[in-house]
Write an enzyme that holds these catalytic residues in place. Structure first.
Site, short mmCIF file in Angstrom:
data_model
loop_
_atom_site.label_atom_id
_atom_site.label_comp_id
_atom_site.label_asym_id
_atom_site.label_seq_id
_atom_site.Cartn_x
_atom_site.Cartn_y
_atom_site.Cartn_z
N SER A 44 0.69 -1.25 -0.11
CA SER A 44 0.05 -0.13 0.00
C SER A 44 0.89 1.21 0.04
O SER A 44 1.96 1.26 0.34
CB SER A 44 -0.88 -0.12 1.22
OG SER A 44 -1.74 -1.26 1.12
N1 SAH Z 1 -0.75 -5.27 3.89
C1 SAH Z 1 -0.02 -5.43 2.54
C2 SAH Z 1 -0.65 -5.05 1.23
C3 SAH Z 1 -1.23 -6.02 0.81
S1 SAH Z 1 -2.19 -6.22 -0.72
C4 SAH Z 1 1.30 -4.89 2.68
O1 SAH Z 1 1.68 -4.08 3.73
O2 SAH Z 1 2.27 -5.29 1.89
C5 SAH Z 1 -3.56 -7.22 -0.32
C6 SAH Z 1 -3.15 -8.76 0.08
O3 SAH Z 1 -4.51 -9.40 0.58
C7 SAH Z 1 -2.24 -9.27 -1.08
O4 SAH Z 1 -1.23 -9.91 -0.64
C8 SAH Z 1 -3.63 -10.49 -1.20
O5 SAH Z 1 -2.90 -11.49 -1.65
C9 SAH Z 1 -4.23 -10.72 0.21
N2 SAH Z 1 -5.44 -11.19 0.07
C10 SAH Z 1 -6.54 -11.07 -0.82
N3 SAH Z 1 -7.57 -12.02 -0.36
C11 SAH Z 1 -7.28 -12.32 0.76
C12 SAH Z 1 -7.82 -13.24 1.87
N4 SAH Z 1 -9.01 -13.78 1.49
N5 SAH Z 1 -7.40 -13.67 2.79
C13 SAH Z 1 -5.87 -13.30 3.09
N6 SAH Z 1 -5.39 -12.29 2.21
C14 SAH Z 1 -5.93 -12.00 1.17
#
Ligand code: SAH
Length: 274
Positions: free
Chosen positions: A125
């Site tokens: 993000s």
């Molecule tokens: N917080 C992260 C950014 C995340 S991007 C950081 O600091 O880098 C969103 C993430 O959510 C992705 O890695 C994606 O694979 C994950 N995601 C999507 N659906 C999900 C689910 N149902 N459960 C867990 N993770 C999920």
């Protein structure tokens, strides 16, 4: 006079012997080999670091990784400058080396206020959004926090600067294992699990804070159930592909109160992988 000469020639041969020993160690050009201590490795890693002096290997300074001045500019201009006031959050963002959470080819852009690709179609993000969501979550030391969507592990590291009880769930196995090892290598105590975060992690709950960093199209009820009385959940909600709404949900006397904070753009929370 001859005694002095003698001492001098002994000194010269001592130097010659010493340089032979150094050369034999195979690291004569770089006698300061990379320290094995995890925290010191932060100091050693950045190739593109600005010319800040390297910390001494004897006294590793965990946050002095050479990029701190660059981070301070980012935090001042794009996080504090855009309205985040919580000094603990700002300090955490000055401390956590964001460049070490992104793939090598993205490192030169790590201190721009923008999301960056981390592989598998996912993104880390934007720093301002990390600051805003962390401030809204209002984590106090010792409180229990659950993150959904570990991704790179960066947001989890920020949370780990604020409390020592952080759990995080990532659905993509490769990202779960990569973020787990990044966090461990940098000394962050975060428990990462590969699973569908929609369902939360009831075994460790209830949580004082839940932060969701992928967007579901509705508020997941299992997460509401795992929120402690007085707890706060921060999450984007909306259809994938465009903007979603960032919500702060608080639980008071068993009831939830939801506040609409702003528009955001997140990757979707997916349900069909295990
Ligand atoms: N917080 C992260 C950014 C995340 S991007 C950081 O600091 O880098 C969103 C993430 O959510 C992705 O890695 C994606 O694979 C994950 N995601 C999507 N659906 C999900 C689910 N149902 N459960 C867990 N993770 C999920």
């Amino acid at each position: 006079m001859s005694i002095q000469k003698d001492a001098l020639s002994r000194l010269v041969s001592l130097f010659a012997a010493l340089s032979l020993i150094l050369a034999a160690c195979g690291d004569a050009e770089n006698p300061r080999a990379e320290p094995t201590n995890a925290r010191s490795r932060i100091t050693a890693a950045p190739q593109e670091a600005s010319p800040a002096p390297a910390a001494s290997p004897e006294e590793p300074a965990p946050t002095d990784d050479g990029m701190r001045p660059t981070r301070e500019v980012l935090v001042e201009r794009d996080v504090k400058g855009l309205g985040v006031k919580d000094e603990r959050v700002l300090e955490a963002m000055r401390d956590v080396p964001r460049h070490l959470f992104v793939p090598e080819e993205q490192r030169s852009r790590a201190y721009e206020n923008r999301p960056l690709p981390i592989g598998f179609g996912q993104t880390i993000s934007q720093p301002y959004i990390v600051g805003l969501m962390s401030e809204l979550l209002d984590v106090q030391p010792g409180e229990k926090v659950l993150e959904i969507g570990t991704g790179s592990g960066y947001q989890a590291a920020i949370l780990a600067e604020l409390t020592d009880k952080v759990w995080s769930i990532e659905i993509i196995p490769e990202l779960a294992s990569r973020s787990r090892s990044t966090l461990r290598r940098l000394g962050y105590d975060v428990t990462v699990r590969q699973a569908d975060g929609y369902l939360g992690w009831p075994e460790n709950g209830p949580y004082d804070g839940i932060i969701v960093t992928a967007a579901p199209d509705h508020i997941p009820q299992p997460l509401v159930q795992q929120l402690a009385e007085g707890g706060t959940m921060v999450l984007p909600v909306g259809a994938p592909g465009s903007y979603q709404t960032l919500w702060r949900v608080t639980k008071r006397n068993g009831q939830t109160v939801s506040e609409n904070i702003t528009d955001v753009a997140f990757v979707p929370l997916v349900r069909n992988r295990r």
